[in-house]
Design a protein around this motif. Structure first.
Motif, PDB file in Angstrom:
ATOM      1  N   TRP A 287      44.906  67.915  36.538  1.00  0.00           N
ATOM      2  CA  TRP A 287      45.447  67.201  35.374  1.00  0.00           C
ATOM      3  C   TRP A 287      44.426  66.303  34.692  1.00  0.00           C
ATOM      4  O   TRP A 287      44.715  65.739  33.645  1.00  0.00           O
TER       5      TRP A 287
ATOM      6  N   TRP B 172      45.011  61.574  33.545  1.00  0.00           N
ATOM      7  CA  TRP B 172      46.339  61.410  34.158  1.00  0.00           C
ATOM      8  C   TRP B 172      46.458  60.033  34.796  1.00  0.00           C
ATOM      9  O   TRP B 172      47.513  59.390  34.713  1.00  0.00           O
TER      10      TRP B 172
ATOM     11  N   THR C  84      52.255  60.352  34.878  1.00  0.00           N
ATOM     12  CA  THR C  84      53.644  60.768  34.862  1.00  0.00           C
ATOM     13  C   THR C  84      53.949  61.274  36.270  1.00  0.00           C
ATOM     14  O   THR C  84      53.044  61.679  37.001  1.00  0.00           O
ATOM     15  N   PHE C  85      55.205  61.249  36.625  1.00  0.00           N
ATOM     16  CA  PHE C  85      55.558  61.562  38.010  1.00  0.00           C
ATOM     17  C   PHE C  85      55.430  63.045  38.358  1.00  0.00           C
ATOM     18  O   PHE C  85      55.054  63.399  39.471  1.00  0.00           O
TER      19      PHE C  85
ATOM     20  N   TYR D   3      51.640  58.317  42.484  1.00  0.00           N
ATOM     21  CA  TYR D   3      52.084  57.931  41.147  1.00  0.00           C
ATOM     22  C   TYR D   3      52.083  56.408  40.995  1.00  0.00           C
ATOM     23  O   TYR D   3      51.560  55.865  40.015  1.00  0.00           O
TER      24      TYR D   3
END
Length: 160
Positions: free
Chosen positions: A90, A94, A99-100, A153
Motif C-alpha cells: 500500500w 498508507w 485506513t483499517f 492500524y
C-alpha cells in the motif's frame, strides 16, 4: 528507504505489542496460556542446521541456549516483516493516512504463515489440526491476527 524501514519497525512493533497485551488479557481473564515463545525460538534456532520440521512435536526436541530470547526476538521481527509487507503493497503513504482495511487484510493473510509454516514445522499440524482443541486454537489464531491488525492500524494513526 529510511522512512520505509522506520515505519515498518514502528508499525510492526506496535501491532505485535498489542497482540502481546491481548495474550496477557486472555491469560488474566480466561486463564488461557500465553504463547510458548521458547518453543518458537527453538524452532527458529533449528533452521540454520536444516531442522525445519519437528514431527513429533517441538516440545520433544532438546532445548537450546537462549531459545526464549530467540523466540521473543523472532516474534517481533516477524511482526515488523508483516508491517513491511503492508507498506510495500500500500506504500508508505498508507502510514500517513491509514485506513483499517489494508491492515486487516495483512493481518488475515498472515494467519497462513502460522497455519502452513510455523505450526506444521513445530509438529502441531496444518492449522493446528494436531492440537488438543484445533478449533479453539484456530479461533485464537484468527482473533490474534485481527488484534495485530488493529495494533498496526492504531500505531499508524499515532505516528502518522
Amino acid at each position: 528507504m529510511f522512512e520505509f524501514i522506520y515505519l515498518a519497525i514502528l508499525i510492526g512493533m506496535g501491532g505485535t505489542a498489542l497482540l502481546d497485551l491481548w495474550a496477557l488479557l486472555l491469560k488474566t481473564a480466561l486463564g488461557l496460556p500465553t504463547p510458548p515463545w521458547h518453543l518458537v525460538g527453538r524452532w527458529f534456532a533449528g533452521m540454520p542446521t536444516g531442522r525445519f520440521v519437528h514431527g513429533s512435536g517441538i516440545g520433544n526436541s532438546p532445548p537450546i541456549a537462549r531459545e526464549l530470547a530467540i523466540g521473543w526476538f523472532m516474534h517481533y521481527a516477524v511482526g515488523v516483516l508483516f508491517a513491511a509487507a503492508l507498506l510495500f503493497i500500500w506504500g508508505v503513504q498508507w502510514a500517513h493516512a491509514p485506513t483499517f482495511l489494508p491492515a486487516l487484510i495483512v493481518g488475515l493473510v498472515t494467519i497462513g504463515a502460522g497455519w502452513f509454516i510455523l505450526q506444521p514445522g513445530m509438529g502441531v499440524g496444518v492449522a493446528c489440526n494436531k492440537a488438543p482443541k484445533p478449533n479453539v486454537a484456530r479461533l485464537q489464531n484468527v482473533a490474534g491476527h485481527v488484534v495485530f491488525a488493529i495494533g498496526m492500524y492504531g500505531t499508524a494513526l499515532l505516528i502518522g
